[in-house]
Design an enzyme around this catalytic site. Structure first.
Site, mmCIF file in Angstrom:
data_model
loop_
_atom_site.group_PDB
_atom_site.id
_atom_site.type_symbol
_atom_site.label_atom_id
_atom_site.label_comp_id
_atom_site.label_asym_id
_atom_site.label_seq_id
_atom_site.Cartn_x
_atom_site.Cartn_y
_atom_site.Cartn_z
ATOM 1 N N TYR A 141 -1.715 -0.792 10.939
ATOM 2 C CA TYR A 141 -1.857 -1.434 9.620
ATOM 3 C C TYR A 141 -0.671 -1.078 8.719
ATOM 4 O O TYR A 141 0.014 -1.963 8.198
ATOM 5 C CB TYR A 141 -3.174 -1.008 8.951
ATOM 6 C CG TYR A 141 -3.201 -1.292 7.459
ATOM 7 C CD1 TYR A 141 -3.191 -2.601 6.979
ATOM 8 C CD2 TYR A 141 -3.223 -0.247 6.517
ATOM 9 C CE1 TYR A 141 -3.195 -2.865 5.608
ATOM 10 C CE2 TYR A 141 -3.237 -0.506 5.150
ATOM 11 C CZ TYR A 141 -3.212 -1.817 4.703
ATOM 12 O OH TYR A 141 -3.213 -2.079 3.351
ATOM 13 N N LYS A 146 2.409 -3.420 7.208
ATOM 14 C CA LYS A 146 2.678 -3.572 5.774
ATOM 15 C C LYS A 146 4.114 -3.128 5.461
ATOM 16 O O LYS A 146 4.799 -3.749 4.649
ATOM 17 C CB LYS A 146 1.674 -2.767 4.942
ATOM 18 C CG LYS A 146 0.260 -3.306 4.940
ATOM 19 C CD LYS A 146 0.096 -4.702 4.356
ATOM 20 C CE LYS A 146 0.351 -4.768 2.868
ATOM 21 N NZ LYS A 146 -0.001 -6.107 2.313
ATOM 22 N N THR A 168 0.820 -1.207 0.000
ATOM 23 C CA THR A 168 0.000 0.000 0.000
ATOM 24 C C THR A 168 0.858 1.263 0.000
ATOM 25 O O THR A 168 1.999 1.243 0.477
ATOM 26 C CB THR A 168 -0.895 -0.014 1.268
ATOM 27 O OG1 THR A 168 -1.470 1.275 1.443
ATOM 28 C CG2 THR A 168 -0.092 -0.329 2.522
ATOM 29 N N ASP A 169 0.286 2.361 -0.488
ATOM 30 C CA ASP A 169 0.994 3.650 -0.402
ATOM 31 C C ASP A 169 1.018 4.177 1.038
ATOM 32 O O ASP A 169 1.742 5.131 1.328
ATOM 33 C CB ASP A 169 0.369 4.688 -1.345
ATOM 34 C CG ASP A 169 -1.079 5.031 -1.028
ATOM 35 O OD1 ASP A 169 -1.682 4.381 -0.154
ATOM 36 O OD2 ASP A 169 -1.611 5.968 -1.661
ATOM 37 N N GLU A 170 0.227 3.550 1.935
ATOM 38 C CA GLU A 170 0.187 4.049 3.311
ATOM 39 C C GLU A 170 1.523 3.863 4.034
ATOM 40 O O GLU A 170 1.764 4.507 5.054
ATOM 41 C CB GLU A 170 -0.955 3.376 4.091
ATOM 42 C CG GLU A 170 -2.305 3.684 3.453
ATOM 43 C CD GLU A 170 -3.502 3.280 4.295
ATOM 44 O OE1 GLU A 170 -3.397 3.301 5.528
ATOM 45 O OE2 GLU A 170 -4.537 2.946 3.704
HETATM 46 P P1 NAD Z 1 -9.216 -7.674 2.043
HETATM 47 O O1 NAD Z 1 -9.239 -7.416 3.513
HETATM 48 O O2 NAD Z 1 -10.455 -7.404 1.251
HETATM 49 O O3 NAD Z 1 -8.822 -9.202 1.766
HETATM 50 C C1 NAD Z 1 -7.797 -9.844 2.458
HETATM 51 C C2 NAD Z 1 -7.910 -11.334 2.170
HETATM 52 O O4 NAD Z 1 -6.834 -11.992 2.847
HETATM 53 C C3 NAD Z 1 -9.212 -11.958 2.667
HETATM 54 O O5 NAD Z 1 -9.761 -12.791 1.672
HETATM 55 C C4 NAD Z 1 -8.775 -12.762 3.887
HETATM 56 O O6 NAD Z 1 -9.587 -13.893 4.128
HETATM 57 C C5 NAD Z 1 -7.352 -13.136 3.503
HETATM 58 N N1 NAD Z 1 -6.515 -13.419 4.671
HETATM 59 C C6 NAD Z 1 -6.360 -12.641 5.777
HETATM 60 N N2 NAD Z 1 -5.532 -13.239 6.641
HETATM 61 C C7 NAD Z 1 -5.120 -14.395 6.054
HETATM 62 C C8 NAD Z 1 -4.236 -15.436 6.450
HETATM 63 N N3 NAD Z 1 -3.623 -15.419 7.640
HETATM 64 N N4 NAD Z 1 -4.043 -16.464 5.607
HETATM 65 C C9 NAD Z 1 -4.686 -16.513 4.393
HETATM 66 N N5 NAD Z 1 -5.536 -15.568 3.988
HETATM 67 C C10 NAD Z 1 -5.750 -14.506 4.807
HETATM 68 O O7 NAD Z 1 -7.987 -6.857 1.481
HETATM 69 P P2 NAD Z 1 -7.854 -6.090 0.083
HETATM 70 O O8 NAD Z 1 -8.445 -4.745 0.226
HETATM 71 O O9 NAD Z 1 -8.279 -6.967 -1.003
HETATM 72 O O10 NAD Z 1 -6.264 -5.908 0.031
HETATM 73 C C11 NAD Z 1 -5.433 -6.925 -0.518
HETATM 74 C C12 NAD Z 1 -3.993 -6.510 -0.385
HETATM 75 O O11 NAD Z 1 -3.789 -5.275 -1.080
HETATM 76 C C13 NAD Z 1 -3.554 -6.265 1.052
HETATM 77 O O12 NAD Z 1 -2.258 -6.776 1.203
HETATM 78 C C14 NAD Z 1 -3.577 -4.754 1.199
HETATM 79 O O13 NAD Z 1 -2.602 -4.331 2.129
HETATM 80 C C15 NAD Z 1 -3.211 -4.321 -0.208
HETATM 81 N N6 NAD Z 1 -3.757 -3.004 -0.612
HETATM 82 C C16 NAD Z 1 -5.081 -2.720 -0.444
HETATM 83 C C17 NAD Z 1 -5.578 -1.479 -0.883
HETATM 84 C C18 NAD Z 1 -7.043 -1.134 -0.770
HETATM 85 O O14 NAD Z 1 -7.423 0.008 -1.061
HETATM 86 N N7 NAD Z 1 -7.918 -2.067 -0.389
HETATM 87 C C19 NAD Z 1 -4.707 -0.547 -1.461
HETATM 88 C C20 NAD Z 1 -3.363 -0.894 -1.617
HETATM 89 C C21 NAD Z 1 -2.899 -2.128 -1.195
#
Ligand code: NAD
Length: 377
Positions: free
Chosen positions: A169, A173, A133-135
């Site tokens: 969070y 990350k 993430t950019d965070e």
């Molecule tokens: P999300 O919370 O919707 O999904 C996370 C998934 O990971 C879920 O399906 C969950 O069941 C699974 N999970 C969690 N813990 C687990 C474990 N111990 N073992 C196996 N599976 C596990 O998250 P998202 O929004 O889809 O984000 C996905 C990735 O992208 C993350 O790494 C997040 O940091 C990154 N990200 C998200 C955003 C955003 O805006 N949502 C932006 C940039 C980066």
């Protein structure tokens, strides 16, 4: 090519899997433990496809990961599994440390052991792509003396911006990003890292800003906006992110980091007003069959914006994130296809047509039927 995608039942992971299965000839092994945020219903359209397999596995479980690598023999890992909600990380950071740091470490070790056993040509072609993430870069607004609702600096996060995470969070990350780069430098594991701005779009769990506002509005509940709503985020449509991730894992240079963003900086309060205006157009208050005339306390609302309620700001809330996505555009030719206007309209329309999905993922109904279990963690 066979891709092992972790967190594939989540918001972005499911978009990545839908993209790979429908737009490429590659195969996917989805490794997801199914926390509250993981919903197999988001993958209903790929279930049954011979190029898709689901493994319910925790990324902290080394033995289970070893089995998955050994059985499926993937060519690349796309690591998205994480605890991802900032508010939850403030209330309970332990799960974030466990999954985002220990889980990433465990996955790196399982991937390294598997990679070391591959033939030289498969070793050279193998990729471990960590999605972040950019965070991790912290707060662009905080650098501006007296930065407040009125002042906004014009700088952007680049791949060289020093890390300065603000929340449990983003700190977790950041820790995982450092581990991935260290595994490349120390062990030669062919890794890639991407850092992306805020995503929005279909299948977003209804605790995040955009779906929460849409659903609260339709139920006549207050639309809670932190502080004065001046926080700026750079929004990217989730399907644009999914295409960017596939571009990086297939064509990115080993050891590199790519920032991904949508050139769509918006203040939170403006996002909420945009959502209210779209709902006024697509599901007007008081029109039978669209939305009910909704009671708010003892009064009635005339338009959805009447529900906006300012609440005490989140502790450590970053004022502004904004991405310079020039590197991935120049080097890999990826560009976002959606503008914020087109993407947010699609998103609101999707939620209006999929209110049942929201209800089912909130109570875990589909998952229980699919897995045949009584409760979902
Ligand atoms: P999300 O919370 O919707 O999904 C996370 C998934 O990971 C879920 O399906 C969950 O069941 C699974 N999970 C969690 N813990 C687990 C474990 N111990 N073992 C196996 N599976 C596990 O998250 P998202 O929004 O889809 O984000 C996905 C990735 O992208 C993350 O790494 C997040 O940091 C990154 N990200 C998200 C955003 C955003 O805006 N949502 C932006 C940039 C980066």
């Amino acid at each position: 090519m066979k891709l092992l995608v972790t967190g594939g039942a989540g918001f972005i992971g499911s978009a990545v899997i839908r993209h790979i299965i429908s737009d490429t000839v590659d195969s996917v092994v989805n490794v997801d433990v199914l926390t509250y945020a993981g919903n197999l219903e988001s993958l209903a359209e790929v279930e049954g496809n011979t190029r898709y397999v689901f493994e319910r596995v925790d990324i902290c479980d080394r033995a289970a990961l070893d089995r998955v690598f050994s059985v499926h023999q993937p060519d690349a890992v796309m690591h998205l599994a994480a605890e991802s909600h900032v508010d939850r990380s403030i209330d309970g950071p332990a799960a974030f440390i466990q999954t985002n740091i220990f889980g990433t470490y465990t996955l790196l070790e399982a991937a390294r052991a598997y990679w070391q056993g591959l033939t030289p040509s498969r070793q050279a072609a193998f990729r471990f792509h960590h999605i972040s993430t950019d965070e991790v870069y912290g707060d662009l607004g905080a650098e501006e003396p007296g930065s407040s609702c009125e002042s906004r600096p014009s700088s952007l996060f680049t791949e060289y911006t020093p890390y300065a995470p603000s929340s449990p969070y983003s700190a977790s990350k950041a820790g995982s990003d450092h581990l991935v780069r260290a595994w490349q430098r120390t062990y030669g594991l062919p890794t890639l890292v991407t850092n992306c701005s805020n995503n929005y779009g279909p299948y977003h769990f209804p605790e995040k800003l955009i779906p929460l506002m849409i659903l609260n509005a339709l139920e006549g509940k207050p639309l809670p906006v932190y502080g004065c709503g001046e926080q700026v985020r750079d929004w990217l449509y989730v399907e644009d992110h999914a295409r960017a991730l596939y571009t990086v894992v297939t064509r990115g240079a080993v050891g590199e980091t790519y920032n991904i963003g949508g050139h769509n900086e918006q203040r939170n309060i403006d996002v909420v007003h945009t959502l209210c205006a779209l709902l006024d157009e697509l599901a007007p208050v008081g029109v039978p069959g669209a939305a009910r005339r909704l009671p708010v306390g003892k009064s009635q609302i005339r338009q959805y914006a009447d529900l906006i309620t300012f609440v005490t700001d989140r502790p450590g809330h970053d004022l502004r994130y904004a991405i310079d996505a020039g590197k991935i555009e120049r080097e890999l030719g990826w560009y976002p296809r959606e503008s914020f206007d087109s993407g947010i309209r699609k998103t609101v329309a999707w939620y209006l047509s999929n209110l049942e999905w929201c209800r089912r993922v909130q109570d875990g109904r589909y998952q229980r039927q699919r897995l045949g279990v009584a409760a979902v963690s």
